[in-house]
Design an enzyme around this catalytic site. Structure first.
Site, PDB file in Angstrom:
ATOM      1  N   GLU A 283       0.991  -0.976  -0.089  1.00 36.09           N
ATOM      2  CA  GLU A 283       0.338  -0.044   0.011  1.00 36.09           C
ATOM      3  C   GLU A 283       0.881   1.273   0.326  1.00 36.09           C
ATOM      4  OE1 GLU A 283      -2.981  -0.441  -1.202  1.00 36.09           O
ATOM      5  OE2 GLU A 283      -3.347  -1.312   0.940  1.00 36.09           O
TER       6      GLU A 283
ATOM      7  N   THR B  86       2.798   1.848  -2.336  1.00 30.64           N
ATOM      8  CA  THR B  86       4.206   1.728  -3.162  1.00 30.64           C
ATOM      9  C   THR B  86       4.270   1.961  -4.476  1.00 30.64           C
ATOM     10  OG1 THR B  86       3.249  -0.228  -2.978  1.00 30.64           O
ATOM     11  CG2 THR B  86       4.009  -0.104  -0.923  1.00 30.64           C
ATOM     12  N   ASP B  87       2.861   1.763  -5.426  1.00 35.47           N
ATOM     13  CA  ASP B  87       2.911   2.808  -6.457  1.00 35.47           C
ATOM     14  C   ASP B  87       3.324   3.444  -6.834  1.00 35.47           C
ATOM     15  OD1 ASP B  87       0.839   4.054  -5.797  1.00 35.47           O
ATOM     16  OD2 ASP B  87      -0.571   2.639  -7.215  1.00 35.47           O
TER      17      ASP B  87
ATOM     18  N   SER C  74     -25.416   7.945 -16.324  1.00 33.20           N
ATOM     19  CA  SER C  74     -25.029   6.433 -16.007  1.00 33.20           C
ATOM     20  C   SER C  74     -26.779   6.706 -15.433  1.00 33.20           C
ATOM     21  CB  SER C  74     -23.930   7.653 -14.542  1.00 33.20           C
ATOM     22  OG  SER C  74     -24.321   6.732 -13.995  1.00 33.20           O
TER      23      SER C  74
ATOM     24  N   GLU D 130      -6.927  10.242 -15.127  1.00 25.50           N
ATOM     25  CA  GLU D 130      -7.585  10.116 -12.997  1.00 25.50           C
ATOM     26  C   GLU D 130      -6.459  11.292 -12.513  1.00 25.50           C
ATOM     27  OE1 GLU D 130      -8.205   7.006 -10.882  1.00 25.50           O
ATOM     28  OE2 GLU D 130      -8.167   8.183  -9.482  1.00 25.50           O
TER      29      GLU D 130
ATOM     30  N   ASP E 125      -4.079   0.551  -9.234  1.00 23.49           N
ATOM     31  CA  ASP E 125      -5.974   0.682  -9.459  1.00 23.49           C
ATOM     32  C   ASP E 125      -6.311  -0.018 -10.610  1.00 23.49           C
ATOM     33  OD1 ASP E 125      -5.646   1.089  -6.958  1.00 23.49           O
ATOM     34  OD2 ASP E 125      -6.797   2.698  -7.153  1.00 23.49           O
TER      35      ASP E 125
ATOM     36  N   TYR F 104      -3.339  12.780   0.703  1.00 25.22           N
ATOM     37  CA  TYR F 104      -2.498  11.926  -0.345  1.00 25.22           C
ATOM     38  C   TYR F 104      -1.759  12.305  -1.110  1.00 25.22           C
ATOM     39  CZ  TYR F 104      -2.783   7.753  -3.940  1.00 25.22           C
ATOM     40  OH  TYR F 104      -1.887   7.083  -4.914  1.00 25.22           O
TER      41      TYR F 104
HETATM   42  C1  GLA Z   1      -5.009   4.440  -4.138  1.00 26.38           C
HETATM   43  C2  GLA Z   1      -4.637   4.927  -5.206  1.00 26.38           C
HETATM   44  C3  GLA Z   1      -3.668   3.727  -5.452  1.00 26.38           C
HETATM   45  C4  GLA Z   1      -2.664   3.310  -4.927  1.00 26.38           C
HETATM   46  C5  GLA Z   1      -3.955   2.985  -3.124  1.00 26.38           C
HETATM   47  C6  GLA Z   1      -2.093   3.042  -1.926  1.00 26.38           C
HETATM   48  O1  GLA Z   1      -5.651   3.916  -3.747  1.00 26.38           O
HETATM   49  O2  GLA Z   1      -5.247   5.306  -6.339  1.00 26.38           O
HETATM   50  O3  GLA Z   1      -2.438   4.584  -6.489  1.00 26.38           O
HETATM   51  O4  GLA Z   1      -1.563   4.491  -4.376  1.00 26.38           O
HETATM   52  O5  GLA Z   1      -4.265   4.073  -2.812  1.00 26.38           O
HETATM   53  O6  GLA Z   1      -1.766   2.111  -2.314  1.00 26.38           O
END
Ligand code: GLA
Length: 384
Positions: A31, A33-34, A65, A162, A174, A226
């Site tokens: 988590e 880490t991406d 929608s 995004e 994601d 974030y």
């Molecule tokens: C969200 C973001 C992801 C990732 C996670 C934390 O889901 O969209 O890119 O950074 O948080 O792992």
């Protein structure tokens, strides 16, 4: 006729050329880490967002929608940061990003049906983006769904939508999960080079279930927290003279930490470096069938996210503590944090008891009632 096709027909006076869908995800471990060039291990959820679509002769996108009572029309050439605003940014942004990447895309008529719980940290936005990307790939003859490389191109376009149009500075986990994760497997994702490995993940063979609890505590990725975590990681990497915190060898972590000027940067760095190491420890434990070890690593991850990365919250901690108190092998928050969902590794026979205990703990703490459900690893974006 299914409701999606019916709504499309009523709205556009024609049947859709097809329906495409993409899954939400939960991340087993890895988590935050991406965006550090690290490792993650998501599975695709059975919950999917469907997109019925047809090509138009002009450059208009008409988007409707089943969940929102809104109908949005935007020209592809007018799509820009913040325009359109709200959920339609995830649809229009994908077309914009594909066009930026050099693909010949035109207008579309689109109706979406989102079955990934919204605001639950289960990547409903990536599911929406990837369902639209899958539709665009087929409808414009891009052929990008047919290979892993092509799917990575689509995932990158979705991430760009995004980041640049919706304005959420997320990493790519994601979208990669929605494009690459396969049934009965977790996806080991190397976020530095984009490499993916399928890791068998079938808990039923161990009489275990993966219980997801949507805490229903609000979280918003576009808010400052974030981005602030990302900034700290970039700052720490800069001071340490590496491209990404991924480059810090866990064995040399202590030497790296003494070079950082404050406790916050040290704790953020310690989370990222130890969390990346835990991903392959979970992969090894899964391959060895050692689910008790997987549970232990889930708990270590949660403690690190709670104490060092500081992205947990009362509700997430309560799910984890209650699940473990009721005999779960392990539990942790999943996704960005500050609300959203937690996962727990629970014996199949205990699922209802653990879910009830979590609900009771929330009621006792006068928190909004959570929603718990067990999930299995499902398949990636595809034409239905
Ligand atoms: C969200 C973001 C992801 C990732 C996670 C934390 O889901 O969209 O890119 O950074 O948080 O792992």
């Amino acid at each position: 006729m299914p409701r999606l096709a019916q709504t499309f027909l009523a709205r556009f006076d024609q049947a859709p050329e097809g329906v495409w869908s993409a899954p939400g995800r939960v991340n087993l471990i890895g988590e935050h880490t991406d965006y550090n060039g690290g490792l993650a291990l998501p599975i695709a959820l059975p919950h999917r967002t469907r997109c019925a679509a047809s090509v138009r002769d002009d450059d208009l996108l008409q988007i409707h929608s089943l969940q929102e009572d809104s109908f949005v029309e935007v020209r592809i050439y007018d799509v820009a940061a913040g325009h359109p605003a709200g959920w339609t940014a995830y649809v229009a942004g994908v077309l914009w990003a594909l066009r930026k990447a050099g693909y010949a895309v035109r207008g579309l008529n689109v109706v979406v049906d989102g079955q990934v719980p919204l605001g639950a940290g289960l990547s409903s936005s990536a599911a929406l983006e990837c369902s639209v990307a899958a539709a665009a790939s087929d409808l414009f003859g891009l052929g990008l769904l047919d290979s892993a490389e092509g799917r990575s191109v689509l995932a990158a376009a979705c991430q760009r939508a995004e980041n640049d149009i919706a304005g959420a500075p997320t990493g790519g986990m994601d979208q990669a999960a929605a494009m690459h994760a396969t049934e009965k497997h977790a996806l080991r994702l190397d976020c530095r080079d984009g490499a993916t490995t399928q890791v068998p993940f079938d808990l039923s063979a161990h009489d275990l279930a993966l219980l997801v609890t949507d805490t229903r505590a609000s979280h918003a990725l576009a808010d400052g927290q974030y981005g602030a975590r990302r900034d700290s990681c970039e700052k720490a990497a800069d001071i340490l003279g590496v491209e990404f915190l991924r480059d810090i060898d866990p064995a040399a972590l202590d030497e790296a930490l003494v070079q950082l000027p404050d406790d916050v940067l040290r704790r953020r760095t310690r989370h990222v470096v130890t969390e990346i190491a835990r991903v392959d420890e979970v992969v090894d434990a899964l391959r060895d069938g050692d689910l008790a070890e997987v549970g232990r690593l889930f708990l270590a991850s949660h403690a690190s996210l709670r104490d060092d990365y500081e992205v947990s919250c009362t509700e997430l901690d309560l799910v984890v503590d209650t699940a473990v108190g009721e005999g779960a092998l392990g539990a942790r928050m999943t996704g960005g944090g500050f609300g959203g969902s937690a996962i727990a590794l629970v014996a199949v026979a205990d699922v209802e008891r653990v879910s009830a205990a979590i609900a009771a703990a929330f009621a006792a703490a006068q928190l909004t009632a959570p929603k718990s459900f067990s999930v299995t690893a499902a398949g990636p974006a595809a034409r239905d």
